[in-house]
Write an enzyme that holds these catalytic residues in place. Structure first.
Site, PDB file in Angstrom:
ATOM      1  N   GLU A 113      33.996  27.522  36.778  1.00  0.00           N
ATOM      2  CA  GLU A 113      32.995  27.232  37.825  1.00  0.00           C
ATOM      3  C   GLU A 113      31.979  26.164  37.435  1.00  0.00           C
ATOM      4  OE1 GLU A 113      31.294  30.801  39.641  1.00  0.00           O
ATOM      5  OE2 GLU A 113      33.123  31.950  39.260  1.00  0.00           O
TER       6      GLU A 113
ATOM      7  N   HIS B 129      23.287  40.286  30.783  1.00  0.00           N
ATOM      8  CA  HIS B 129      21.878  40.040  31.103  1.00  0.00           C
ATOM      9  C   HIS B 129      21.033  39.957  29.840  1.00  0.00           C
ATOM     10  CE1 HIS B 129      23.729  41.863  34.665  1.00  0.00           C
ATOM     11  NE2 HIS B 129      23.064  40.911  35.268  1.00  0.00           N
TER      12      HIS B 129
HETATM   13  N1  GLN Z   1      32.059  34.501  39.956  1.00  0.00           N
HETATM   14  C1  GLN Z   1      30.636  34.520  39.850  1.00  0.00           C
HETATM   15  C2  GLN Z   1      30.223  34.086  38.451  1.00  0.00           C
HETATM   16  O1  GLN Z   1      30.885  34.384  37.545  1.00  0.00           O
HETATM   17  C3  GLN Z   1      30.098  35.891  40.119  1.00  0.00           C
HETATM   18  C4  GLN Z   1      28.600  35.967  39.972  1.00  0.00           C
HETATM   19  C5  GLN Z   1      27.974  37.192  40.589  1.00  0.00           C
HETATM   20  O2  GLN Z   1      28.634  38.127  40.978  1.00  0.00           O
HETATM   21  N2  GLN Z   1      26.675  37.236  40.675  1.00  0.00           N
HETATM   22  O3  GLN Z   1      29.199  33.465  38.261  1.00  0.00           O
END
Ligand code: GLN
Ligand code: ZN
Length: 756
Positions: free
Chosen positions: A483, A693
């Protein structure tokens, strides 16, 4: 008497001045003095803006350096013990420690403010809590405004909502704290009254929730004992209709009542009739939760009806809730398409609408402004930009078959096992890898036109290639492309879909200094071209392993946008689902055998009232299924949800019928799996074993331990191995060792299974 009023103004500043001031103070670049000065300037500007807009009742204490619930805890002296030890710290240092954590102290827990995207700091109480009035902030701001010649109406979170939103740290009953809490509120109210506040806004948003008998009694008790008070209290409900609490709210001995007439349209007449004579009624007629212009003419006529019903009693016109949840000023959006802008109103424009309505009701109707409003709305309704024949036709053509996979899960599972050929306990990640400074810089340069499109794409290809190589090397079973091309999981798709618009300064506070800029869905949604296929295909070309394609689900795209208000949300959601369905099918055709559709916001979209859940969950699940179910049995559909409370919605989660779901669970030590087990959740599950987190890198042994716990309740052929959420906010220095350890953990546990 008719008075234009406001309940709260966005705090962050037109240009996010507060964000900058906070962040430079936290970094140590500026002094406390400088921060306080900026904050005072922001407050002054906002009071002045409201006054200039013709608002006669202007709030104070709606400002906050971080969060209004945290302010309330400070005001009540409800400081958790772990922050009390640090005696030598200044009040401000203590405040930010509570908000953000200190070197050795954990921050207070943060959670969503009702169904908004704002987060508050959850008060931590126990039977040992001793409240103590600390009205310094609210008094200070009241005086500050008064010096500017503006007598404000201070805003307090009311005692019952405060208690209901708090978390008891022991098993004790929260209501035993009520008498001492109310006594403390009494002192603060007296202080404010003596300073010259004739009215106080008591926010009691919990009045729109399902309340049990104890909570209802608490309302009675609290407001009985706050009576008589030296200032008049405006009992303020928002975010919905009072419904079964309407009689209660009207009977409480407060001098006034504010009701939300946007979400609670139908309650107007009953409230007008039920609220005793002599009380002030504040009508929340301007929507504080969206960015659309109101229909002034229509609103004025219902206000006229209210005035006729209330006779001589005082009426206030206000936004439905604080304007905290909308951007500040539309006039900054110089780059926004003029036609779209002409349909919108941000906080400042909403105040003008309130003034226009008040004037209209006071016999000083601004005919020109009303005519302009009418024309803008007419143009919006008629605009070809909103309506797309093709999109409407597709909506009509949706059949139940389109929302069903071809075969039941068991059959799909067998086919997928054969074609994907994955080991037991397959490893994967949730989608994103670190968004490094270099990536953000490259994107910014490309957006500014300083980097050629080809160069930017080449750069992203290299990032993707490297991520693929690393995943290959460590033996991750289901790699992802990473991504890198996405700024944000909703914005990325919004920018590619028709029917979405983006603002430049449309920021809304999410928590502390963090803001989000939700896209605006203004018209029929259509996919114009494939959105992700290029990147998934590129990644798939680097490996023999099945690459997981990565999409955001229709419910999440809807929830994190400002949705159009001229059709039901369910319909908008279905349009988004159809667009995502096309993308899913294109990915499949491009040879992608596993596709994940994230529904991070499914749970947070739950209506505040339980009675409305069924309907919401039905259309939300249908939308997900519509996006997912076009594929062949062999194509594996994943979904991801980043939260851990499933008890209430597990049947709906199962009804989504994703082949695999990944969830957050490392923090709760797999406890949440109980919900899945009790329900006998049939499909495959990846309970997160790495808490993304936190910067901490978990060890292989730790994650193997969590997998062991999961295997106590799940079948081995049901269990996936993955982190809690996407890794875009982490650095590679943590991600690499953590994911490598995760792969090792899966191998270890797999080995144990083979041996047994
Ligand atoms: N596919 C997204 C990522 O990995 C999912 C993020 C989310 O669910 N907040 O960033
Ligand atoms: Zn997540």
């Amino acid at each position: 008497m008719i008075t234009p009023a406001n309940l709260g103004f966005p705090r962050i500043g037109k240009k996010r001045e507060l964000k900058r001031a906070l962040e430079s103070f936290w970094k140590g670049d500026t002094s406390e003095n400088a921060l306080q000065k900026t904050a005072a300037q922001i407050r002054q500007t906002h009071w002045q803006t409201q006054k200039n807009a013709g608002i006669e009742i202007i709030p104070s204490n709606d400002f906050s350096l971080y969060d209004h619930m945290l302010d309330t805890s400070i005001m009540l002296g409800a400081i958790p013990n772990r922050f009390r030890q640090q005696g030598e710290d200044s009040p401000l240092a203590l405040y930010f420690q509570m908000a953000r954590g200190g070197e050795k102290t954990k921050a207070m827990e943060m959670t969503k403010w009702f169904d908004t995207n704002y987060h508050y700091l959850v008060p931590e109480l126990s039977k040992a809590t001793r409240f103590q009035a600390n009205p310094a902030k609210t008094l200070g701001e009241f005086h500050e405004a008064k010096k500017l010649g503006i007598t404000t109406r201070p805003v307090l979170i009311g005692p019952v909502s405060y208690l209901l939103l708090a978390k008891m740290q022991d098993e004790s009953n929260r209501w035993t704290l009520l008498p001492s809490l109310v006594k403390t509120y009494g002192e603060i109210i007296t202080n404010l009254a003596e300073a010259g506040a004739s009215w106080i806004q008591m926010d009691e948003p919990c009045l729109v929730l399902d309340l049990d008998a104890q909570a209802q009694r608490a309302y009675q008790e609290a407001y009985d004992s706050l009576q008589p008070s030296k200032a008049s209290l405006m009992l303020t409900s928002y975010f919905g209709a009072l419904d079964d609490n309407l009689a209660l709210a009207c009977s409480l001995p407060a001098a006034g009542l504010h009701v939300d007439l946007t979400r609670g349209k139908d309650q107007m007449e009953e409230v007008c009739r039920s609220l005793p004579k002599g009380r002030a009624l504040s009508l929340g007629v301007i929507d504080g939760r969206n960015i659309w212009k109101s229909d002034l003419e229509k609103t004025l006529s219902s206000l006229t009806q209210a005035r006729d019903l209330r006779g001589e009693d005082s009426l206030l016109l206000a936004p439905s809730c604080s304007l905290l949840h909308v951007p500040v000023d539309l006039s900054q959006e110089t780059a926004l398409d003029a036609e779209l802008a002409s349909w919108m109103a941000f906080a400042e424009q909403k105040l003008q609408e309130i003034r226009l309505l008040a004037d209209g009701l006071r016999g000083r109707k601004d005919e020109k402004a009303f005519a302009e409003n009418k024309e803008a709305l007419r143009k919006r309704r008629a605009s070809p930009r909103i309506h797309h024949q093709e999109a409407r036709a597709r909506l009509q053509a949706v059949t139940p078959d389109m929302m069903r996979r071809k075969s039941p899960f068991k059959e799909r599972q067998a086919l997928q096992a054969k074609s994907l050929n994955l080991p037991l306990l397959p490893t994967t990640t949730i989608g994103s890898y670190p968004q490094t400074k270099e990536i953000r810089q490259a994107r910014a340069a490309w957006k500014r036109g300083e980097m050629e499109r080809e160069d930017y794409e080449r750069f992203l290809e290299n990032e993707t290639k490297e991520a693929m190589r690393w995943q290959e090397r460590i033996g991750l079973d289901v790699p992802v492309h990473g991504e890198f091309e996405r700024n944000d999981m909703v914005e990325y798709f919004g920018e590619k879909l028709d029917g979405f618009a983006f603002t430049k300064q449309g920021w809304v506070q999410s928590y502390g200094s963090r803001c989000v800029k939700p896209p605006v869905i203004y018209g029929d949604v259509r996919r114009l071209e494939p959105m992700t296929v290029r990147w998934s295909r590129f990644a798939q070309a680097q490996t023999e392993k099945p690459v997981k394609g990565m999409l955001t689900g229709p419910v999440t795209i809807l929830q994190w946008s400002f949705a159009r208000d001229d059709q039901p949300e369910s319909e908008t959601c279905r349009q988004i689902a159809l667009a995502m369905r096309d993308e899913v099918l294109d990915l499949e055709a491009a040879g992608i055998r596993i596709i994940q559709i994230d529904e991070a916001a499914l749970r947070e979209g739950l209506p505040l009232r339980r009675s409305a859940w069924r309907d919401y969950l039905d259309w939300a699940v249908e939308a997900f299924r519509l996006s997912a179910c076009g594929v062949r049995d062999e194509t594996q559909i994943h979904t991801h949800m980043c939260y851990s409370e499933f008890n209430d919605i597990i049947p709906s989660v199962a009804a989504m019928d994703a082949d695999v779901i990944s969830i957050e669970s490392s923090r709760s030590k797999m406890e949440l799996l109980e919900a899945f087990v009790d329900f006998r959740y049939p499909n495959e599950i990846g309970p997160g074993v790495y808490d993304i987190h936190s910067p901490r890198v978990p060890s292989c042994g730790e994650m193997a331990g969590l997998l062991g716990l999961a295997l106590r309740v799940l079948r081995p052929d049901q269990l996936w191995v993955n982190p809690d959420c996407g890794l875009k906010t982490r650095g590679w220095a943590e991600v690499k060792p953590a994911i490598e350890a995760m792969v090792m953990a899966a191998r270890t546990v797999r080995g144990g299974l083979a041996g047994s």
